[in-house]
Design a protein around this motif. Sequence first.
Motif, PDB file in Angstrom:
ATOM      1  N   VAL A  82     -21.435  10.544   5.642  1.00 56.00           N
ATOM      2  CA  VAL A  82     -22.181   9.973   4.529  1.00 56.00           C
ATOM      3  C   VAL A  82     -22.852   8.696   5.016  1.00 56.00           C
ATOM      4  O   VAL A  82     -22.174   7.761   5.441  1.00 56.00           O
ATOM      5  N   ARG A 106     -27.212   4.533   1.467  1.00 55.53           N
ATOM      6  CA  ARG A 106     -28.642   4.561   1.156  1.00 55.53           C
ATOM      7  C   ARG A 106     -29.415   3.528   1.970  1.00 55.53           C
ATOM      8  O   ARG A 106     -30.510   3.816   2.476  1.00 55.53           O
ATOM      9  N   PHE A 140     -35.247  11.796  -0.867  1.00 53.51           N
ATOM     10  CA  PHE A 140     -34.294  10.776  -0.432  1.00 53.51           C
ATOM     11  C   PHE A 140     -34.704  10.287   0.949  1.00 53.51           C
ATOM     12  O   PHE A 140     -34.331  10.838   1.972  1.00 53.51           O
ATOM     13  N   LYS A 176     -26.815  17.033   1.226  1.00 49.49           N
ATOM     14  CA  LYS A 176     -27.250  16.635  -0.109  1.00 49.49           C
ATOM     15  C   LYS A 176     -27.432  15.127  -0.118  1.00 49.49           C
ATOM     16  O   LYS A 176     -27.160  14.441   0.879  1.00 49.49           O
ATOM     17  N   ALA A 177     -27.864  14.609  -1.246  1.00 45.13           N
ATOM     18  CA  ALA A 177     -28.005  13.175  -1.438  1.00 45.13           C
ATOM     19  C   ALA A 177     -27.536  12.834  -2.839  1.00 45.13           C
ATOM     20  O   ALA A 177     -27.776  13.572  -3.791  1.00 45.13           O
ATOM     21  N   ASP A 178     -26.818  11.716  -2.934  1.00 44.98           N
ATOM     22  CA  ASP A 178     -26.373  11.248  -4.238  1.00 44.98           C
ATOM     23  C   ASP A 178     -26.284   9.730  -4.212  1.00 44.98           C
ATOM     24  O   ASP A 178     -26.824   9.083  -3.303  1.00 44.98           O
ATOM     25  N   ALA A 179     -25.589   9.169  -5.184  1.00 47.71           N
ATOM     26  CA  ALA A 179     -25.508   7.717  -5.267  1.00 47.71           C
ATOM     27  C   ALA A 179     -24.817   7.098  -4.060  1.00 47.71           C
ATOM     28  O   ALA A 179     -25.057   5.941  -3.710  1.00 47.71           O
ATOM     29  N   GLU A 180     -23.922   7.842  -3.412  1.00 51.67           N
ATOM     30  CA  GLU A 180     -23.226   7.317  -2.237  1.00 51.67           C
ATOM     31  C   GLU A 180     -24.144   7.199  -1.037  1.00 51.67           C
ATOM     32  O   GLU A 180     -23.933   6.360  -0.163  1.00 51.67           O
ATOM     33  N   HIS A 214     -25.765  12.765   2.580  1.00 49.88           N
ATOM     34  CA  HIS A 214     -24.639  13.521   3.119  1.00 49.88           C
ATOM     35  C   HIS A 214     -25.130  14.432   4.232  1.00 49.88           C
ATOM     36  O   HIS A 214     -26.034  15.252   4.024  1.00 49.88           O
TER      37      HIS A 214
END
Length: 789
Positions: free
Chosen positions: A695, A698, A654, A679-683, A686
């Motif tokens: 947060v 991206r 990411f 962590k990393a996600d669609a938002e 983090h």
Amino acid sequence: MSTEPETTEETGPGTPEAQGAPGAPDEAAGGGLAADGGDGAAEVSGAGETSEGADGCAGEETAESTEGAESAEAAEAAEAAEAAEAAEAAEAAADGARKPELSEAAAELAAQRVERERIERRKAERDGPVESGAKLSGKAADLLAAVRAVEAGAKPASAVFAAPSRPAPERTPEQGPAATAAAPVRPAPEPEPVRQERPAPAPAPAPAPAPAGPSPRTVDAVRRVLAEGGAPEALGQQAAVALGEGAGELLRADPWQLLRVPGVRPEQADGFARALLGAECGPQDERRGRAVTVWLLEQAALAGHTALEAPALTAALAQRGVPDPDEAVQSALAEGEALVFEDALEEPGAPAAQPADEEEEAERPVRVLIALERYAMAEESLADGLARLINSPSQDAEETWAPVVAALSGGAAELARAVAGHGLVLHTGGDASRAEPAALLGAARDAGLRALAVCHTADGRDRLAALPPTRGAGVGTVAGLLAGAEGPGRDGDGALELDLLIVPDAPQLDVESAAMLVESLPDGARLVLGGDPALLWSAGPGRVFADLLAARACPQIASRLPDPGPIGELVSGIGIGELNEVEAPGKEVVIVPVRDAGEAVHRTVQLVADSVPRAFGVPVEGTVVITPGHGGAAGTRALNAALKERLNPGPGRFGGFDPGDRIAYSPAPGRTLPGTVVKADAEGLHLSCAGAPVVVPRERVEAWVRHGWALTAHQAVGGRWPAAVVVLPGDAAQALSRPWVYTAFGRGERHLSVVQGAEGALPRAVAEIPAKPRTTRLATLLRPQSPTD
């Protein structure tokens, strides 16, 4: 002080990267802002206005060479300009500024009167919050993202514009102080408090929602114009953000407006203009002279200046190929792009000038200064606000503050007595001296007063809250207070509901933040500005604390509490220009000699990952690495890459980050929050910063987040760690100064390792290189406001 023996482990190969001339980029293709800031600021400095150089600038995230490392860092401080304000200013300023007789004293004073009337009309028309400022707040964020993207060399634009970049234009009014200014030659302050004449702002300074950004139609129009001029279409979004709606038409009419886009330099804008204008394009074009004038003023702001003397500016314009520098300055003034001021020069011991006759004013030496409206307004507003605090003490001060004074002793009681009788008090001392304002804070709150202390960083806030007198209450950060996330509410006039505000990290206040703080205080409130004057100055323009100390407009209380231990002894000596050997029986201070940058990186990784944890019980996350700049063979990028490979290897899926990475999160200019990746996600990405979840969207990761095992001194100022490793490669000599060394060496509480490859440059910097001067107006503006004996 001890010298660590050479390790038997083989050092990694590598030599320092060639740094070239001052301001040269450190990455061939990356371009970036370091050299840009260095170039522009260096030219101005060469003309007579020296910049902060390696360490004093207006931001933190754009240094590309060790020589201009901290100066270039300041590029983050430059943000988006408000076009509507500039247009409004141009019409009213034209009558006075277009006059060819600018050098004539009478014409100059007349122009200043016109300027003052314009500013006063603008102040009177403001009935509430500046709505346009809220709308433009997202431009600053977008331009900051663009700055970091160009700097990192990840954007296609950098492949074409491989030369260094420039800062974004001016910050929006939402991010600056209320636009209040007076004439350059200031009269004595009015007895009536300023606040009574000020329109009431909104009761709470809630951050404005992020705007949607420029419309797709605007971006497409800009891209078409860029393509016609041979510029990368990838700059379309940045140009649309910087120039607003109608950006395409504006660029076509004035191609040099491309200079408002981060990553663009005058020679690149010249090529773009030649492609669009053909034979009409030339160095004598009035549009070019005006745009380069503004660009140079912005570069000076990166180096910490709030204004430039006219000779320095015209000399820099001549270096940039402007055939008639004086006319270029006149054009910028006439169009409202800049303001001109005449400040009297007060030389100690000089006799007062006498008038030639009764009808003629006394002749006295003056300096003519040119400033961007944004910083001129900020300094004027700050001076007005400080005068109001100095001249409007509460009537029942003695009765109100008597319990506070009685509850304290020693230096804290001395500080409390000064606060009881004065609206503004300065307090100086090292890190240990923070105990005195902490005691004042606790006693004031115990006495029922509304008291708050705000620090530069979350770490500083937490360390202040840990001191017993505060009992963990009444502390926050400057950014949190200004954003409305921390501190008290506001009264009907929009003032903070406070009787006492303490700022322990005042040397890190730039002129705009200081103006916002002061303007937010009610009449009769007390303001204590404290800190260590030997530290690096603010990342943003201005030198507020140093100017106040020089102006002697209020009581100054010097703490007598010394910083403890060998590190405290070492740093105290550096503060007075002496690099002394200190007794360190517990190896609190260790010198690690290295031959080149490659060995410096290798030994740094060894210290952080093995030596310090094993010898001192300090975990890896308790050690900070500090180096002069982001670029170079031993800059933050190289060090962070090596530290990540050793401490948290991973694919960086990411944006180059993995869970567990240490990061430096910079959501705003001059603010760096250390943290870790969760962590990393669609938002987005983090983070955990100072115990708070964050947060990062991206699209903002590249601009706002760096790896953070290694920091620059400006990023680290305001925080302390159990251990610090300061890396001084051989190519860092030009970046070193006494404030830089003082700041870097003072970040470790229990242990300091110095990876020393700079040889004689280190003691020479401590003994001979003080902070480089900044051109500001605050001390001059405060002279008439000093209380009379």
